[in-house]
Scaffold this active site. Structure first.
Site, PDB file in Angstrom:
ATOM      1  N   HIS A 107      -5.581  -1.157   5.236  1.00 52.25           N
ATOM      2  CA  HIS A 107      -5.313   0.578   4.974  1.00 52.25           C
ATOM      3  C   HIS A 107      -6.179   1.178   5.788  1.00 52.25           C
ATOM      4  CE1 HIS A 107      -3.539   3.920   2.496  1.00 52.25           C
ATOM      5  NE2 HIS A 107      -4.032   4.438   3.421  1.00 52.25           N
ATOM      6  N   CYS A 162      -3.318   7.341   8.020  1.00 51.84           N
ATOM      7  CA  CYS A 162      -3.810   6.049   8.051  1.00 51.84           C
ATOM      8  C   CYS A 162      -2.822   5.213   8.671  1.00 51.84           C
ATOM      9  CB  CYS A 162      -4.121   5.676   6.580  1.00 51.84           C
ATOM     10  SG  CYS A 162      -5.335   6.905   5.869  1.00 51.84           S
ATOM     11  N   THR A 198       0.917  -0.952  -0.090  1.00 49.07           N
ATOM     12  CA  THR A 198      -0.039   0.014   0.226  1.00 49.07           C
ATOM     13  C   THR A 198       0.667   1.254  -0.315  1.00 49.07           C
ATOM     14  OG1 THR A 198      -2.209   1.177   0.974  1.00 49.07           O
ATOM     15  CG2 THR A 198      -0.321   0.054   2.597  1.00 49.07           C
TER      16      THR A 198
END
Lengths: 161, 211
Positions: free
Chosen positions: A45, A28, A22
């Site tokens: 995520h 995040c 990711t």
């Protein structure tokens, strides 16, 4: 070998020899779960700490720590992982911008990290490594073969945990 | 609350005009600042899902300079002013009369950062004040914050408020460039979901359907 991409508020699972990746984690948190015996990895995520903060009901389960992590565990079980064998690694939860006034929304990174830890604890999943906080974005890549998590930051190179 | 996905073409046109006015003023301010002519594109109003937003700038991992501020008042939202590194170099060269020297691509000196911060402040301020004049709404920028990092990591920050309401954001994106494309950047205005109703009401625009 395939690299599976995980978007924002998204999750994916992979079996050896595939990898999951990711990009651009800011506040995040990238939650990575791993079953060493089956060589199955999962990544979420996570964008926000708590689904009960949501203002509407048609919620994306993968957006919140309290709903994304259980969903990820289920998906890993579906492809053969043993939920009691899972271990976790965390990355992200940075504070990208600094402000004079520190209200709750601005402090979202640390809150996301706390929430993820809490949910992992509830599922009795041990956290092997974490690279959280700070003020830098991270790109992470999990190798389902080795369980090694690679973390890349701008100007700070790459590290492995 | 107004559903972002249910806006008609007329409403989107109005938002495009909002972007036009704001960015037009900001571009003029920038043009004065560096004594060069700056052009801008017609604003793009898009309803995008979270993972798409960084694609506007070239991808999640592209390193950019972002000045971020919250808009407070009647019509709250988030605002970004985004520049790529070569554009920042060009601006600094014209403002400070020195060529930036540095070993790593995104290591700016304190002075350079301060100058970029101020550019962001001036531009965002002129964007918002023209918008406030146009709509007669009270809009106040918070003190901006500057960061240099991956586009995805920075922009996602502006979507958090929206993340609690839905999976999509409406962005008003205006790109600007100097004649020879030495400076290229974006203004993103991301109104909070509740702000659209206020905005349309103040402009006398119906809330639903096409006109």
């Amino acid at each position: 070998m395939e690299i599976i991409k995980v978007g924002m508020a998204d999750a994916a699972v992979a079996k050896s020899p595939d990898k999951i990746r990711t990009t651009g984690l800011g506040s995040c948190v990238g939650v990575v779960l791993y079953d060493r015996n089956k060589k199955i990895a999962g990544m979420a995520h996570v964008m926000l700490p708590d689904s009960t903060l949501g203002k509407n009901l048609e919620t994306n389960l993968l957006k919140y720590a309290d709903t994304a992590i259980p969903t990820l565990i289920n998906r890993m079980e579906e492809i053969g992982a043993n939920s009691r064998m899972l271990v976790a690694k965390l990355a992200g939860g940075a504070q990208m911008f600094t402000f004079l006034s520190q209200n709750d929304t601005m402090r979202i990174g640390p809150r996301n990290v706390e929430a993820c830890k809490q949910v992992l604890k509830e599922h009795s999943i041990q956290i092997l490594a974490e690279d959280t906080g700070g003020s830098s974005g991270r790109t992470i890549e999990m190798d389902a073969e080795t369980g090694i998590l690679q973390i890349r930051m701008v100007n700070q190179g790459t590290k492995e945990v | 609350m107004m559903q972002i996905g249910k806006m008609g073409e007329f409403q989107l046109d109005v938002l495009r005009e909002v972007g036009n006015i704001g960015a037009g003023n900001a571009t003029t301010a920038l043009s004065h600042l560096i004594q060069k002519e700056i052009d801008m594109t017609v604003p793009q109003v898009k309803i995008i899902s979270f993972h798409e937003i960084a694609d506007f700038i070239g991808g999640d991992e592209v390193v950019v300079i972002a000045v971020f501020l919250r808009v407070e008042g009647d019509c709250p939202g988030n605002m970004f002013f985004i520049l790529d590194i070569p554009s920042a170099d060009y601006l600094l060269e014209h403002l400070m009369g020195t060529l930036p020297k540095r070993s790593e691509e995104s290591q700016f000196t304190e002075m350079e950062l301060s100058a970029l911060h101020e550019i962001g402040n001036i531009l965002a301020g002129s964007y918002l004040s023209s918008l406030a004049d146009f709509t007669k709404l009270n809009m106040q920028p918070t003190v901006p914050s500057l960061a240099i990092d991956m586009a995805g990591a920075l922009l996602s920050y502006g979507l958090i408020e929206l993340g609690q309401a839905g999976d999509y954001a409406l962005t008003i994106d205006t790109a600007f460039f100097e004649g020879n494309e030495n400076v290229r950047g974006h203004f993103f205005l991301i109104p909070d979901p509740d702000s659209f109703e206020t905005l349309f009401t103040s402009l006398g625009v119906p809330l639903h359907g096409d006109y």
